[in-house]
Write an enzyme that holds these catalytic residues in place. Structure first.
Site, PDB file in Angstrom:
ATOM      1  N   GLY A  30      53.190  79.410   7.742  1.00  0.00           N
ATOM      2  CA  GLY A  30      53.838  80.327   8.666  1.00  0.00           C
ATOM      3  C   GLY A  30      53.018  80.755   9.868  1.00  0.00           C
ATOM      4  O   GLY A  30      53.220  81.845  10.393  1.00  0.00           O
ATOM      5  N   HIS A  86      58.485  70.440  15.975  1.00  0.00           N
ATOM      6  CA  HIS A  86      57.888  69.243  15.371  1.00  0.00           C
ATOM      7  C   HIS A  86      56.560  68.956  16.065  1.00  0.00           C
ATOM      8  O   HIS A  86      56.491  68.999  17.292  1.00  0.00           O
ATOM      9  CB  HIS A  86      58.847  68.056  15.528  1.00  0.00           C
ATOM     10  CG  HIS A  86      58.355  66.824  14.845  1.00  0.00           C
ATOM     11  ND1 HIS A  86      58.454  66.637  13.482  1.00  0.00           N
ATOM     12  CD2 HIS A  86      57.716  65.734  15.323  1.00  0.00           C
ATOM     13  CE1 HIS A  86      57.913  65.476  13.159  1.00  0.00           C
ATOM     14  NE2 HIS A  86      57.458  64.904  14.258  1.00  0.00           N
ATOM     15  N   ASP A 137      64.722  65.602  12.677  1.00  0.00           N
ATOM     16  CA  ASP A 137      63.984  65.412  13.944  1.00  0.00           C
ATOM     17  C   ASP A 137      64.760  64.640  15.010  1.00  0.00           C
ATOM     18  O   ASP A 137      64.154  64.005  15.868  1.00  0.00           O
ATOM     19  CB  ASP A 137      62.643  64.679  13.680  1.00  0.00           C
ATOM     20  CG  ASP A 137      61.767  65.420  12.686  1.00  0.00           C
ATOM     21  OD1 ASP A 137      61.807  66.660  12.666  1.00  0.00           O
ATOM     22  OD2 ASP A 137      61.042  64.747  11.928  1.00  0.00           O
ATOM     23  N   LEU A 164      60.864  72.207   5.597  1.00  0.00           N
ATOM     24  CA  LEU A 164      60.782  70.785   5.272  1.00  0.00           C
ATOM     25  C   LEU A 164      62.056  70.207   4.656  1.00  0.00           C
ATOM     26  O   LEU A 164      62.122  69.017   4.385  1.00  0.00           O
ATOM     27  CB  LEU A 164      59.596  70.545   4.322  1.00  0.00           C
ATOM     28  CG  LEU A 164      58.228  70.891   4.914  1.00  0.00           C
ATOM     29  CD1 LEU A 164      57.122  70.608   3.907  1.00  0.00           C
ATOM     30  CD2 LEU A 164      57.981  70.130   6.210  1.00  0.00           C
ATOM     31  N   LYS A 165      63.069  71.026   4.460  1.00  0.00           N
ATOM     32  CA  LYS A 165      64.301  70.522   3.833  1.00  0.00           C
ATOM     33  C   LYS A 165      65.333  70.190   4.915  1.00  0.00           C
ATOM     34  O   LYS A 165      65.338  70.806   5.987  1.00  0.00           O
ATOM     35  CB  LYS A 165      64.891  71.587   2.907  1.00  0.00           C
ATOM     36  CG  LYS A 165      63.986  71.932   1.748  1.00  0.00           C
ATOM     37  CD  LYS A 165      63.976  70.794   0.771  1.00  0.00           C
ATOM     38  CE  LYS A 165      63.090  71.096  -0.423  1.00  0.00           C
ATOM     39  NZ  LYS A 165      62.938  69.949  -1.297  1.00  0.00           N
ATOM     40  N   LEU A 166      66.215  69.262   4.571  1.00  0.00           N
ATOM     41  CA  LEU A 166      67.314  68.962   5.472  1.00  0.00           C
ATOM     42  C   LEU A 166      68.317  70.108   5.425  1.00  0.00           C
ATOM     43  O   LEU A 166      68.654  70.592   4.342  1.00  0.00           O
ATOM     44  CB  LEU A 166      67.987  67.657   5.037  1.00  0.00           C
ATOM     45  CG  LEU A 166      68.911  66.999   6.064  1.00  0.00           C
ATOM     46  CD1 LEU A 166      68.128  66.563   7.300  1.00  0.00           C
ATOM     47  CD2 LEU A 166      69.617  65.800   5.447  1.00  0.00           C
TER      48      LEU A 166
HETATM   49  C1  GRF Z   1      53.783  72.871  12.034  1.00  0.00           C
HETATM   50  O1  GRF Z   1      52.982  71.807  12.495  1.00  0.00           O
HETATM   51  C2  GRF Z   1      55.217  72.592  12.373  1.00  0.00           C
HETATM   52  O2  GRF Z   1      55.399  71.912  13.574  1.00  0.00           O
HETATM   53  C3  GRF Z   1      55.606  71.683  11.255  1.00  0.00           C
HETATM   54  O3  GRF Z   1      54.966  72.226  10.123  1.00  0.00           O
HETATM   55  C4  GRF Z   1      53.817  72.938  10.524  1.00  0.00           C
HETATM   56  C5  GRF Z   1      54.004  74.313   9.969  1.00  0.00           C
HETATM   57  O4  GRF Z   1      53.015  75.160  10.259  1.00  0.00           O
HETATM   58  N1  GRF Z   1      57.019  71.459  11.186  1.00  0.00           N
HETATM   59  P1  GRF Z   1      53.175  76.703   9.967  1.00  0.00           P
HETATM   60  O5  GRF Z   1      53.835  76.877   8.613  1.00  0.00           O
HETATM   61  O6  GRF Z   1      53.972  77.315  11.074  1.00  0.00           O
HETATM   62  O7  GRF Z   1      51.765  77.199   9.936  1.00  0.00           O
END
Ligand code: GRF
Length: 186
Positions: A5, A93, A134, A74-76
């Site tokens: 986060g 991303h 993405d 990370l989930k769809l």
């Molecule tokens: C970041 O690189 C974001 O772009 C990717 O996952 C990472 C998450 O980082 N999707 P965080 O949880 O905001 O520290």
């Protein structure tokens, strides 16, 4: 959120009491996500999803939010949720899409692929969320150089700093636009 986060933290820090938008709610698919602790420290309500594929549960958690931000999620997102929040849901991303994205392209794998391709640049993409990983329309990008002696860690660090700068800018822009549309729409 699914992870630590730091992007959430960048949003919390940028959206102070006088900002025209605020983080109203943090939703995670993992009960142990560090993002939840950051939210709690900032006094932001949190929800942990029991089943991230369940659109009803996710829609209930999102409620009437004006904008949904996937920051390390990370989930769809289930199709009915995408449809409900089309052009009101963005993902960040850690590469220059459309390259280095898609299923399985997250975390260090993204930076490994960039380094393996000997690209001179990488960067950050914020895009609207559609039904595929993405792939939605790009809202904004920021470039960072790839140095000849970069490791996954050094590149990831440079990209993450760019994420923390870009995401609050984009969220503020979109929040202003959404607010304007509400005003125009009566
Ligand atoms: C970041 O690189 C974001 O772009 C990717 O996952 C990472 C998450 O980082 N999707 P965080 O949880 O905001 O520290």
């Amino acid at each position: 959120m699914s992870g630590g986060g730091t992007n959430l933290q960048a949003l919390i820090d940028a959206l102070g009491p006088d900002a025209p938008a605020r983080v109203s709610h943090v939703i995670s698919n993992r009960p142990d996500a560090g993002a939840l602790e950051r939210a709690r420290r900032a006094g932001i309500p949190v929800s942990v999803l029991r089943d991230p594929q369940n659109p009803t549960e996710l829609l209930a958690a999102i409620g009437d939010a004006g904008l949904v931000v996937l920051a390390g999620y990370l989930k769809l997102v289930p199709a009915p949720v995408v449809a409900r929040f089309r052009q009101r849901m963005v993902n960040i991303h850690p590469a220059l899409l459309p390259d280095y994205g898609g299923p399985g392209m997250y975390g260090r794998r993204v930076h490994e692929a960039v380094l393996a391709s000997k690209a001179a640049e990488s960067g950050v993409t914020v895009h609207y969320v559609d039904e595929q990983f993405d792939r939605g329309p790009i809202v904004a990008q920021r470039r960072v150089p790839v140095h000849p002696d970069d490791t996954v860690e050094s590149l990831a660090h440079r990209v993450l700093e760019a994420e923390h700068a870009l995401l609050p800018e984009v969220v503020l822009d979109l929040a202003a636009r959404i607010q304007q549309e509400k005003t125009d729409g009566g």
